[in-house]
Enzyme design. Structure first.
Site, PDB file in Angstrom:
ATOM      1  N   LYS A  11       0.926  -1.174   0.008  1.00  0.00           N
ATOM      2  CA  LYS A  11       0.125   0.113  -0.013  1.00  0.00           C
ATOM      3  C   LYS A  11       0.938   1.148   0.183  1.00  0.00           C
ATOM      4  O   LYS A  11       1.991   1.238   0.438  1.00  0.00           O
ATOM      5  CB  LYS A  11      -0.914   0.097   1.044  1.00  0.00           C
ATOM      6  CG  LYS A  11      -0.341   0.296   2.609  1.00  0.00           C
ATOM      7  CD  LYS A  11      -0.254   1.658   3.099  1.00  0.00           C
ATOM      8  CE  LYS A  11       0.798   1.711   4.317  1.00  0.00           C
ATOM      9  NZ  LYS A  11       1.369   2.721   4.623  1.00  0.00           N
ATOM     10  N   PRO A  94       9.813  -4.098  -0.594  1.00  0.00           N
ATOM     11  CA  PRO A  94      10.909  -3.899   0.362  1.00  0.00           C
ATOM     12  C   PRO A  94      10.576  -3.846   1.882  1.00  0.00           C
ATOM     13  O   PRO A  94       9.339  -3.354   2.200  1.00  0.00           O
ATOM     14  CB  PRO A  94      11.357  -2.523  -0.021  1.00  0.00           C
ATOM     15  CG  PRO A  94      10.662  -2.262  -1.645  1.00  0.00           C
ATOM     16  CD  PRO A  94       9.546  -2.974  -1.670  1.00  0.00           C
ATOM     17  N   VAL A  95      11.464  -4.313   2.816  1.00  0.00           N
ATOM     18  CA  VAL A  95      11.220  -4.542   4.104  1.00  0.00           C
ATOM     19  C   VAL A  95      11.310  -3.138   4.905  1.00  0.00           C
ATOM     20  O   VAL A  95      12.493  -2.468   4.494  1.00  0.00           O
ATOM     21  CB  VAL A  95      12.036  -5.610   4.702  1.00  0.00           C
ATOM     22  CG1 VAL A  95      11.814  -5.591   6.165  1.00  0.00           C
ATOM     23  CG2 VAL A  95      11.747  -6.975   3.780  1.00  0.00           C
ATOM     24  N   ALA A  97       9.856  -0.215   4.534  1.00  0.00           N
ATOM     25  CA  ALA A  97       9.895   0.830   3.556  1.00  0.00           C
ATOM     26  C   ALA A  97       8.818   1.825   3.544  1.00  0.00           C
ATOM     27  O   ALA A  97       8.434   2.748   2.801  1.00  0.00           O
ATOM     28  CB  ALA A  97       9.829   0.080   2.194  1.00  0.00           C
ATOM     29  N   GLY A  98       7.573   1.581   4.587  1.00  0.00           N
ATOM     30  CA  GLY A  98       6.361   2.451   4.412  1.00  0.00           C
ATOM     31  C   GLY A  98       5.307   1.899   3.484  1.00  0.00           C
ATOM     32  O   GLY A  98       4.682   2.639   3.156  1.00  0.00           O
ATOM     33  N   GLY A 101       4.528  -3.935   4.084  1.00  0.00           N
ATOM     34  CA  GLY A 101       4.802  -5.165   3.616  1.00  0.00           C
ATOM     35  C   GLY A 101       4.461  -6.414   4.372  1.00  0.00           C
ATOM     36  O   GLY A 101       3.907  -7.331   4.328  1.00  0.00           O
ATOM     37  N   GLY A 102       4.738  -6.120   5.926  1.00  0.00           N
ATOM     38  CA  GLY A 102       4.522  -7.311   6.739  1.00  0.00           C
ATOM     39  C   GLY A 102       2.987  -7.280   7.194  1.00  0.00           C
ATOM     40  O   GLY A 102       2.356  -8.349   7.313  1.00  0.00           O
ATOM     41  N   ASP A 136      -1.946  -1.267  10.053  1.00  0.00           N
ATOM     42  CA  ASP A 136      -2.339  -1.225   8.746  1.00  0.00           C
ATOM     43  C   ASP A 136      -2.987  -2.554   8.184  1.00  0.00           C
ATOM     44  O   ASP A 136      -3.474  -2.698   7.258  1.00  0.00           O
ATOM     45  CB  ASP A 136      -1.110  -1.166   8.142  1.00  0.00           C
ATOM     46  CG  ASP A 136      -0.380   0.136   8.016  1.00  0.00           C
ATOM     47  OD1 ASP A 136      -1.024   1.244   8.368  1.00  0.00           O
ATOM     48  OD2 ASP A 136       0.937   0.528   7.894  1.00  0.00           O
TER      49      ASP A 136
HETATM   50  O1  C5P Z   1       0.332  -0.379  14.912  1.00  0.00           O
HETATM   51  P1  C5P Z   1       1.930  -0.515  14.356  1.00  0.00           P
HETATM   52  O2  C5P Z   1       2.702  -1.540  14.842  1.00  0.00           O
HETATM   53  O3  C5P Z   1       1.863  -0.548  12.661  1.00  0.00           O
HETATM   54  O4  C5P Z   1       2.329   0.827  14.608  1.00  0.00           O
HETATM   55  C1  C5P Z   1       3.801   1.193  14.853  1.00  0.00           C
HETATM   56  C2  C5P Z   1       4.079   2.312  15.845  1.00  0.00           C
HETATM   57  O5  C5P Z   1       3.738   3.514  15.040  1.00  0.00           O
HETATM   58  C3  C5P Z   1       3.147   2.359  17.211  1.00  0.00           C
HETATM   59  O6  C5P Z   1       3.640   1.558  18.278  1.00  0.00           O
HETATM   60  C4  C5P Z   1       3.065   3.806  17.458  1.00  0.00           C
HETATM   61  O7  C5P Z   1       4.130   4.190  18.248  1.00  0.00           O
HETATM   62  C5  C5P Z   1       3.096   4.371  16.001  1.00  0.00           C
HETATM   63  N1  C5P Z   1       1.742   4.489  15.574  1.00  0.00           N
HETATM   64  C6  C5P Z   1       0.809   5.826  16.158  1.00  0.00           C
HETATM   65  N2  C5P Z   1      -0.117   6.145  15.593  1.00  0.00           N
HETATM   66  C7  C5P Z   1      -0.648   5.103  14.774  1.00  0.00           C
HETATM   67  C8  C5P Z   1       0.057   4.199  14.074  1.00  0.00           C
HETATM   68  C9  C5P Z   1       1.222   3.895  14.416  1.00  0.00           C
HETATM   69  O8  C5P Z   1       1.617   6.372  17.131  1.00  0.00           O
HETATM   70  N3  C5P Z   1      -1.932   5.574  14.279  1.00  0.00           N
END
Ligand code: C5P
Length: 285
Positions: A11, A94-95, A97-98, A101-102, A136
Site C-alpha cells: 500500500k 521492500p522491508v 519501507a512504509g 509489507g509485513g 495497517d
Molecule cells: O500499529 P503499528 O505496529 O503499525 O505501529 C507502529 C508504531 O507506530 C506504534 O507503536 C506507534 O508508536 C506508532 N503509531 C502511532 N499512531 C498510529 C499508528 C502507529 O503512534 N496511528
C-alpha cells in the site's frame, strides 16, 4: 483444501494527516490508503498443528516477531486451535519501507486460513483479528482504496475511476514508524492534505485534483533525518511526475504520472541512482 497461494499487495498513502494523540498512545489519523500492483506471494499449507514461517528474505524474522506468524496464531486462537499452517513468504515488497509489507502478509494469512479451513469468518471478524496485529492490517484485509480514520480501522471505501500510474523509489534504509510519530510531537504541522479533494479526484478520475490535495504530515520528520528523501521527490518531479510524496512514515517515495509510459520512462532514467526503483499501477484485485 491443503494448499493456497495468495498475492499480498503493498500500500501507499496518497494522503496522511494526524489529527492528534489518542489516550491509547496512538495517533488519530485521516489517511487515504491505496493498494498497488507490487505484491508478495504467500503460500499456505495445512499442518496438523503449529505455525512455521519460511521466506526467501534474510531481512524478516520467521518467529513470533513476524506479523504473518502472529496473524496465524491469532486466527487459530479465534477458531479454537484446530490446526496449524506452514507459511511461505516470497518477498517482493521492500522491508521497512512504509509500504505495509509485513501487514499485507499478515492480512493474506488471515484471509487465506479462513478460506483454507472453511471457517466462514465474517469480514468484520477478520478485521478485528487484523487490528490486534497492527494498524495497517485492517486496511490490507479490506483492500482497494479507502479513507481511513482512527488508527486506520474506520474505513470508507473509495471507488477509483481510473488506475494511477506510479513510480516507487526505496532508498535502501529503514525508519522506525514509532520514532517518526514521536518526532511529530514538538512540531507545528504547516501543510495538511485535502482528503475530500483527493477522494473526489479519485472518484472522478481527475488527476490534477488528486495531486493538488496530496500531502503527508510525517514527511517533515523523516526528511529532517534523511534529506535524501527530498532529493528523490525533486528528481521525480524533474522527470515528469505530477506529484511525488513519501508513503507512510517512509522512507519510500512514490511519484504519480499521467501515463504508464511516462512512469516507465522515469523508471529507466532514475533506476541506477537508488537501491530499488519500480513502476506500479493501482491494484486490481
Ligand atoms: O500499529 P503499528 O505496529 O503499525 O505501529 C507502529 C508504531 O507506530 C506504534 O507503536 C506507534 O508508536 C506508532 N503509531 C502511532 N499512531 C498510529 C499508528 C502507529 O503512534 N496511528
Amino acid at each position: 483444501m491443503q494448499e493456497l497461494v495468495i498475492l499480498a499487495p503493498a500500500k501507499i498513502n496518497l494522503t496522511l494527516d494526524v489529527k492528534g494523540k489518542r489516550p491509547d498512545g496512538y495517533h488519530e489519523l485521516e489517511t487515504i490508503m491505496h493498494q498497488i500492483s507490487l505484491a508478495d506471494v504467500v503460500r499456505l499449507r495445512r499442518r496438523p498443528k503449529g505455525i512455521k514461517v519460511v521466506t526467501d528474505s534474510s531481512l524478516i524474522p520467521v518467529d513470533e516477531n513476524n506479523l504473518a506468524w502472529r496473524a496465524a496464531a491469532e486466527f487459530f486462537d479465534v477458531i479454537g486451535n484446530r490446526g496449524g499452517a506452514s507459511i511461505y513468504i516470497e518477498k517482493r515488497i521492500p522491508v521497512g519501507a512504509g509500504l505495509a509489507g509485513g501487514s499485507t502478509d499478515a492480512a493474506a494469512v488471515i484471509k487465506g486460513l479462513n478460506t483454507m479451513y472453511e471457517c466462514n469468518l465474517e469480514k468484520n471478524e477478520m478485521l478485528e483479528i487484523g487490528a490486534r496485529i497492527g494498524s495497517d492490517v485492517p486496511f490490507c484485509i479490506q483492500g482497494g482504496t479507502v479513507l481511513a480514520r482512527g488508527r486506520g480501522e474506520q474505513m470508507t471505501p473509495l471507488h477509483l475511476a481510473r488506475p494511477l500510474s506510479l513510480v516507487l523509489v526505496y532508498p535502501g534504509f529503514s525508519v522506525s514508524t514509532r520514532e517518526v510519530y514521536q518526532g511529530l510531537a514538538d512540531r507545528e504541522i504547516l501543510v495538511r492534505p485535502d482528503n475530500r479533494g483527493v477522494g473526489e479526484g479519485l472518484e472522478r478520475g481527475q488527476l490534477e485534483l488528486v495531486c493538488r490535495g496530496m500531502a503527508n504530515v510525517l514527511e517533515t520528520v523523516t526528511i529532517d533525518w534523511h534529506p535524501e528523501i527530498a532529493d528523490i521527490k525533486q528528481r521525480m518531479m524533474g522527470t515528469g511526475a505530477v506529484k511525488a510524496l513519501m508513503s507512510g512514515s517512509g522512507p519510500t517515495v512514490f511519484g504519480v504520472f499521467r501515463s504508464q509510459e511516462a512512469a516507465v520512462q522515469t523508471c529507466d532514467i532514475i533506476r541506477n541512482h537508488y537501491q530499488e526503483v519500480f513502476t506500479a499501477l493501482s491494484w486490481r484485485g
